[in-house]
Design a protein around this motif. Structure first.
Motif, mmCIF file in Angstrom:
data_model
loop_
_atom_site.group_PDB
_atom_site.id
_atom_site.type_symbol
_atom_site.label_atom_id
_atom_site.label_comp_id
_atom_site.label_asym_id
_atom_site.label_seq_id
_atom_site.Cartn_x
_atom_site.Cartn_y
_atom_site.Cartn_z
ATOM 1 N N ASP A 370 110.902 59.123 33.016
ATOM 2 C CA ASP A 370 110.187 60.597 33.251
ATOM 3 C C ASP A 370 111.317 61.672 33.979
ATOM 4 O OD1 ASP A 370 108.247 62.733 33.629
ATOM 5 O OD2 ASP A 370 106.789 61.431 34.086
ATOM 6 N N THR A 371 111.316 62.913 33.883
ATOM 7 C CA THR A 371 111.797 63.978 34.602
ATOM 8 C C THR A 371 111.456 63.714 35.995
ATOM 9 O OG1 THR A 371 110.062 65.498 34.140
ATOM 10 C CG2 THR A 371 111.759 65.680 32.705
ATOM 11 N N ARG A 372 110.459 63.205 36.473
ATOM 12 C CA ARG A 372 110.011 62.947 37.873
ATOM 13 C C ARG A 372 110.689 61.554 38.125
ATOM 14 N NH1 ARG A 372 106.903 64.633 34.480
ATOM 15 N NH2 ARG A 372 105.669 66.526 34.790
ATOM 16 N N SER A 373 111.054 61.383 39.680
ATOM 17 C CA SER A 373 111.438 60.207 39.997
ATOM 18 C C SER A 373 110.280 59.175 40.362
ATOM 19 C CB SER A 373 112.246 60.393 41.211
ATOM 20 O OG SER A 373 113.424 60.862 40.979
ATOM 21 N N LEU A 374 110.344 57.912 39.852
ATOM 22 C CA LEU A 374 109.163 57.121 39.770
ATOM 23 C C LEU A 374 109.503 55.935 40.590
ATOM 24 C CD1 LEU A 374 108.350 57.216 35.889
ATOM 25 C CD2 LEU A 374 107.570 58.880 37.839
ATOM 26 N N VAL A 375 108.482 55.164 41.202
ATOM 27 C CA VAL A 375 108.640 54.011 41.587
ATOM 28 C C VAL A 375 107.733 52.914 41.351
ATOM 29 C CG1 VAL A 375 107.724 54.674 44.038
ATOM 30 C CG2 VAL A 375 109.476 53.022 44.269
ATOM 31 N N ILE A 376 107.913 51.415 41.556
ATOM 32 C CA ILE A 376 106.893 50.661 41.509
ATOM 33 C C ILE A 376 107.438 49.315 42.043
ATOM 34 C CG2 ILE A 376 107.364 49.870 39.170
ATOM 35 C CD1 ILE A 376 104.376 50.007 38.489
ATOM 36 N N HIS A 377 106.726 48.788 42.402
ATOM 37 C CA HIS A 377 106.550 47.303 43.243
ATOM 38 C C HIS A 377 106.225 46.325 42.068
ATOM 39 C CE1 HIS A 377 105.690 43.687 46.073
ATOM 40 N NE2 HIS A 377 107.113 43.766 45.930
ATOM 41 N N SER A 378 107.569 45.913 41.404
ATOM 42 C CA SER A 378 107.172 45.219 40.085
ATOM 43 C C SER A 378 106.452 43.835 40.399
ATOM 44 C CB SER A 378 108.453 44.713 39.505
ATOM 45 O OG SER A 378 109.132 45.851 39.143
ATOM 46 N N ALA A 379 106.620 43.024 41.378
ATOM 47 C CA ALA A 379 106.114 41.850 41.574
ATOM 48 C C ALA A 379 104.545 41.737 41.761
ATOM 49 C CB ALA A 379 106.436 41.072 43.033
ATOM 50 N N SER A 380 104.165 42.849 42.358
ATOM 51 C CA SER A 380 102.551 43.278 42.534
ATOM 52 C C SER A 380 101.898 44.040 41.215
ATOM 53 C CB SER A 380 102.091 43.790 43.763
ATOM 54 O OG SER A 380 102.826 45.272 43.772
ATOM 55 N N VAL A 401 111.838 46.502 44.704
ATOM 56 C CA VAL A 401 111.460 47.776 44.228
ATOM 57 C C VAL A 401 112.081 48.166 43.237
ATOM 58 C CG1 VAL A 401 110.438 49.916 45.001
ATOM 59 C CG2 VAL A 401 110.161 48.017 46.426
ATOM 60 N N ARG A 402 111.305 48.587 41.945
ATOM 61 C CA ARG A 402 112.155 49.364 40.977
ATOM 62 C C ARG A 402 112.082 50.799 41.181
ATOM 63 N NH1 ARG A 402 109.703 49.342 35.017
ATOM 64 N NH2 ARG A 402 108.422 51.288 35.935
ATOM 65 N N ILE A 403 113.258 51.553 40.925
ATOM 66 C CA ILE A 403 113.192 53.208 40.949
ATOM 67 C C ILE A 403 113.838 53.646 39.758
ATOM 68 C CG2 ILE A 403 114.679 54.886 42.275
ATOM 69 C CD1 ILE A 403 114.579 53.058 44.728
#
Length: 426
Positions: A370-380, A401-403
């Motif tokens: 995305d144009t926006r910065s995104l984050v997610i904790h993949s393991a959960s 954490v994925r960035i």
């Protein structure tokens, strides 16, 4: 006339609308198309003439997108569908049969791991997961029932870069098609067909659209594989009963896979892209090169800063000189290593959760590109369904954490990361 990438991302596949002169590709929001006469209809249904029948198969808006993506990837043709996952199934559909297998990289998006390890079993297919850094292991995994080799150019989530020329060499030696998911890199950063890929798949949802509005997928056919050479691909080389014994490889040559994916794949699987989604993606692609340059520039700044942060154990960005995959960037992704990577936090699972919850500019979502910065904790989340061993192999361990770096001011993103890391570590 040979045009550059920036020109092609705006013009490829598109012409002013002949009926109205509209310069932007119209959204052809229609299910069906009027035939000139009975002979015209028969010719279309017999694949003797190219045209529009029904929007489950073909649509003028989607057709422009298909030609644009094929052009940017250097392919002979492309087929768009409803999602990246749909694209993966459609890529395998003409190749596989009950009892057949596909050799795949362990470094894949978690949803792809699940699709290949669980869901495709319902078709009687199977997948063999191999570390693609071990070429001997890849070669050893291939057997008489293998029908394809599959990997990602820049793997989600860790930004690992696959040695595509080497893997293509293994696939070529075995007489098998190499399928490369190029979602994370896009054709601006990586050209898998030039590096030996047979088919390229995309989740157009991500960087190609670039604005987080619509889902979509695409399969690009290189047009370079001889589907009739080995007898392993009867869907392509043998008579097709539904079309009076037509042989796709013989009739359509370099476009055999593309025509099969439309005439059989979309006809029977129905994984159709809607024209409005195609329109949004076309608009996104017009700025692809500009966006990817900024994505990469920001990713380099953030990864470099994160590597020196005392709360961060490791950064997986291949664009860093310290990365074990830095040498592959020049060959596989000469314009940059993308904008997707992971960080391992000191403090483990709990620190990751607090970190994600403390971010303000970064959006906590199950998406990337995305144009926006995104984050997610993949393991959960995205990799939650995998075993701990699978999570580790995919680069999504509990402390990771994925960035997905967006287009904001890098200094603002660094400030947000700084305050969130401080909270995550007390």
């Amino acid at each position: 006339m040979t045009y550059g990438f920036d020109t092609l991302q705006i013009h490829a596949g598109a012409r002013p609308d002949p009926a109205t002169g509209a310069r932007q590709t119209p959204i052809y929001q229609t299910t069906a198309y009027v035939f000139r006469d009975a002979d015209h209809a028969a010719a279309l249904f017999n694949l003797q003439e190219v045209g529009y029948i029904y929007s489950r198969l073909t649509n003028p808006t989607v057709a422009v997108l298909q030609e644009r993506i094929a052009t940017l990837e250097g392919g002979a043709g492309a087929v768009c569908c409803s999602s990246g996952h749909a694209a993966q199934i459609m890529a395998l559909f003409p190749l596989m049969a009950p009892g057949r297998n596909v050799v795949v990289s362990t470094r894949l998006y978690g949803g792809t791991v699940t699709q290949f390890s669980q869901t495709i079993k319902r078709f009687g297919w199977s997948a063999k997961f191999v570390d693609f850094d071990d070429l001997a292991a890849v070669e050893a995994a291939i057997d008489d029932d293998t029908r394809a080799v599959f990997c990602e150019s820049v793997a989600n989530p860790g930004g690992y870069i696959t040695d595509l020329p080497a893997i293509a060499g293994v696939a070529d030696k075995a007489g098998l098609p190499l399928i490369v998911d190029n979602t994370s890199a896009t054709p601006y950063l990586c050209r898998p067909i030039e590096l030996g890929a047979t088919l390229v798949v995309h989740s157009t949802t991500k960087y190609l659209t670039g604005n987080g509005t619509v889902t979509g997928g695409a399969i690009v056919d290189s047009g370079k594989f001889d589907w009739a050479a080995s007898g392993k691909f009867p869907s392509m080389s043998e008579p097709e009963p539904a079309y009076h014994g037509l042989k796709f490889a013989e009739t359509f040559g370099p476009l055999a896979f593309t025509f099969h994916s439309i005439a059989v794949g979309l006809r029977d699987l129905g994984m159709t892209m809607n024209p409005q989604a195609a329109h949004y993606t076309l608009m996104g692609i017009e700025t692809l090169s500009l966006r990817m340059e900024r994505h990469v520039a920001n990713a380099v700044k953030l990864a470099t800063w994160l590597e020196t942060n005392p709360h961060v154990e490791a950064v997986t960005y291949a664009g860093l000189p310290s990365s074990p995959y830095a040498s592959r960037v020049k060959t596989v992704c000469p314009k940059g290593a993308g904008a997707l990577f992971t960080i391992a936090l000191k403090g483990g699972y709990e620190a990751c959760v607090t970190f994600v919850d403390s971010l303000e500019l970064f959006s906590h979502v199950a998406n990337l590109g995305d144009t926006r910065s995104l984050v997610i904790h993949s393991a959960s989340t995205t990799h939650r369904q995998l075993t701990p061993e699978q999570q580790a192999a995919a680069g999504a361990a509990p402390n990771v954490v994925r960035i997905s770096v967006g287009l904001e001011d890098a200094e603002d993103l660094i400030a947000d990361l700084d305050q969130a890391l401080a909270k995550a570590h007390g």
